[in-house]
Design a protein around this motif. Structure first.
Motif, short mmCIF file in Angstrom:
data_model
loop_
_atom_site.label_atom_id
_atom_site.label_comp_id
_atom_site.label_asym_id
_atom_site.label_seq_id
_atom_site.Cartn_x
_atom_site.Cartn_y
_atom_site.Cartn_z
N GLN A 186 0.65 -1.22 0.03
CA GLN A 186 0.40 0.02 0.24
C GLN A 186 1.18 1.80 0.25
N ARG A 187 1.67 0.98 0.48
CA ARG A 187 2.77 2.26 0.29
C ARG A 187 3.15 2.98 -0.35
N LEU A 188 3.50 1.54 -1.23
CA LEU A 188 4.34 2.33 -2.40
C LEU A 188 3.19 2.26 -3.38
N GLY A 189 2.18 2.42 -3.61
CA GLY A 189 0.89 2.98 -4.10
C GLY A 189 -0.11 2.16 -4.82
N TYR A 190 0.03 0.86 -4.31
CA TYR A 190 -0.27 -0.22 -5.41
C TYR A 190 -1.98 -0.42 -4.43
N GLY A 207 -9.09 -6.19 -8.65
CA GLY A 207 -7.02 -5.94 -9.31
C GLY A 207 -7.09 -5.67 -8.74
N VAL A 208 -5.45 -5.54 -8.50
CA VAL A 208 -4.81 -4.53 -7.66
C VAL A 208 -3.98 -3.81 -8.96
N PHE A 209 -4.25 -2.20 -8.69
CA PHE A 209 -3.62 -1.44 -10.09
C PHE A 209 -2.87 -0.57 -9.33
N VAL A 210 -2.03 0.36 -10.34
CA VAL A 210 -0.68 1.01 -9.65
C VAL A 210 -1.40 2.32 -11.48
N SER A 211 -1.36 3.29 -10.48
CA SER A 211 -0.87 4.39 -11.29
C SER A 211 0.04 4.52 -12.74
N GLU A 212 -0.88 5.29 -13.67
CA GLU A 212 0.59 5.05 -14.50
C GLU A 212 -0.59 6.18 -15.71
N HIS A 268 5.56 -7.29 -10.84
CA HIS A 268 4.88 -7.32 -9.65
C HIS A 268 4.78 -8.03 -8.16
N LEU A 269 4.85 -9.43 -8.56
CA LEU A 269 4.79 -10.60 -7.27
C LEU A 269 5.37 -10.20 -6.08
N ASN A 270 6.47 -9.91 -6.43
CA ASN A 270 8.12 -9.51 -5.36
C ASN A 270 7.60 -8.51 -4.42
N GLU A 271 6.61 -7.61 -4.48
CA GLU A 271 6.34 -6.46 -4.08
C GLU A 271 4.36 -6.75 -3.63
N ASN A 272 4.28 -8.02 -2.86
CA ASN A 272 3.36 -8.31 -2.13
C ASN A 272 1.58 -8.04 -2.87
N VAL A 273 1.76 -8.33 -4.10
CA VAL A 273 0.71 -7.56 -4.92
C VAL A 273 -0.76 -8.75 -4.49
N MET A 274 -0.65 -9.72 -4.27
CA MET A 274 -1.60 -10.92 -4.24
C MET A 274 -1.81 -10.95 -2.71
N ALA A 275 -1.01 -10.61 -1.61
CA ALA A 275 -1.39 -10.73 -0.14
C ALA A 275 -2.18 -9.38 0.19
N LEU A 276 -1.79 -8.35 -1.33
CA LEU A 276 -2.91 -6.78 -1.07
C LEU A 276 -4.33 -7.75 -1.55
#
Length: 291
Positions: free
Chosen positions: A117-121, A185-190, A228-236
Motif C-alpha cells: 500500500q505504501r508503494l502505491g498499489y 484487481g490491484v492497480f498502480v497509477s500510470e 510485481h509479485l515481489n511487491e506482495n500484490v497478491m496478499a494485498l
C-alpha cells in the motif's frame, strides 16, 4: 484452436492426473495445518443453487453446480475428490478478528500488505472489458507458476480474455446478490496508460475472478504479473477482499459463509503455505439442497 488445445489438456489432467495427485499428496498437505478437534477437516454446509428470491435477471442455473466447484464436494465419500481450502467467515465476527488469527500464523504477512500500500498499489473492483489488455499481459507474463507450466503463456489470445471496451466503462452492480461474477484487481497509477484506444491512466498488475454461488465465494482465477509479485500484490488483493467481506456492509456479500480457493492437494508446497498464511484451512464442503 489454441483454446481447444488448452481445454483438452485440462480435461485430461482433471480426469486422470488430479485424482491420483489428490490421493498421493493429501496426508502430507493436511499435516501442514493444525488439526482442530476430532471432526477434522470440519464440515461446512452451504447453499449454492438458485434461490426462490433471485430476480428474473439472475443468470445462475437452478439445476447445476459448476464443474470446478463439484470437484470439491464429498471428499470423505469419494477419496479421489479434492480437499478444499476455505476461510470460514462465521469464525470471524470482524476483520480485526481475522487479522488477529492471521498474525498467529505469520507475523510477516500483514506488514507485507502495508508495504504494498505504501508503494502505491491499490485494490478495487473493475469491469473486465476495461482492462482486457492488462489481464492478457498478466496471464502471459510467466511460463511457470505455483501450479506448474502456464499454458496461457503460449496459447492465450487477446480475444480469449474478453472483448475490450471501445470507450470508457464503469463497474456495474450485478443484478443478483446471491449469484454473481466479479473482478477485483490491484492497480498502480500510470498516467497515459491505455487499453487499446481507451486511456485508463492506471495499470492492472494482479487480478482475481470472484464467483459467488449462494453462500460461498470461489476464487476462480487468481494471478499477478511476474514483474510485481515481489511487491506482495497478491496478499494485498486477498486481504482487501477479506476486509470487504468481513465489514459486511455491502449487500452483495450478505449471507456469504465461506471463501474457497483451490485445494490442499493442488500446486506446490509453497502455494499451500501462502494459502495457510492467508487464513485458508482444509474443510469438507457439503451442499444443502434447495427445495
Amino acid at each position: 484452436m489454441p483454446r481447444t488445445v488448452k481445454q483438452i489438456v485440462l480435461a485430461i489432467y482433471h480426469a486422470a492426473v488430479e485424482p491420483l495427485a489428490a490421493l498421493a499428496r493429501r496426508r502430507k498437505r493436511l499435516a501442514m495445518f493444525e488439526r482442530r478437534g476430532e471432526a477434522w477437516p470440519p464440515e461446512i454446509a452451504v447453499r449454492a443453487l438458485r434461490a426462490r428470491d433471485c430476480p428474473p435477471r439472475c443468470k445462475a442455473d437452478p439445476h447445476r453446480i459448476e464443474g470446478v466447484v463439484a470437484r470439491y464436494l464429498g471428499v470423505r465419500r469419494r477419496p479421489s475428490r479434492l480437499t478444499p481450502l476455505i476461510v470460514d467467515l462465521d469464525r470471524y465476527p470482524t476483520n480485526a478478528a481475522f487479522e488477529s488469527y492471521v498474525r498467529k500464523r505469520s507475523s510477516r504477512t500483514l506488514p507485507k500488505v502495508r508495504r504494498a500500500q505504501r508503494l502505491g498499489y491499490q485494490a478495487k473492483r473493475f469491469p473486465l472489458a476495461r482492462h482486457v489488455h492488462d489481464v492478457h499481459a498478466v496471464k502471459t507474463s510467466m511460463k511457470r507458476r505455483a501450479f506448474g507450466l502456464v499454458l496461457d503463456y503460449w496459447l492465450l489470445r487477446l480475444e480469449d480474455v474478453g472483448k475490450p471496451a471501445v470507450k470508457p466503462v464503469a463497474w456495474r452492480t450485478p443484478p443478483c446478490r446471491r449469484h454473481w461474477t466479479m473482478w477485483w484487481g490491484v492497480f498502480v497509477s500510470e498516467p497515459g496508460h491505455a487499453q487499446g484506444a481507451v486511456t485508463v491512466d492506471e495499470r492492472l498488475v494482479a487480478y482475481v475472478k470472484l464467483v459467488r454461488r449462494g453462500d460461498f465465494i470461489h476464487y476462480a482465477d487468481l494471478m499477478g504479473h511476474g514483474d510485481h509479485l515481489n511487491e506482495n500484490v497478491m496478499a494485498l488483493l486477498h486481504f482487501e477482499i477479506m476486509r470487504w467481506l468481513l465489514d459486511r456492509e455491502d449487500p452483495l456479500v450478505e449471507g456469504v459463509r465461506a471463501v474457497l480457493y483451490g485445494a490442499a492437494e493442488q500446486g506446490g508446497d509453497g502455494l499451500v503455505t501462502w494459502k495457510k498464511r492467508a487464513g485458508f484451512e482444509p474443510a469438507r464442503l457439503t451442499l444443502i439442497e434447495e427445495s
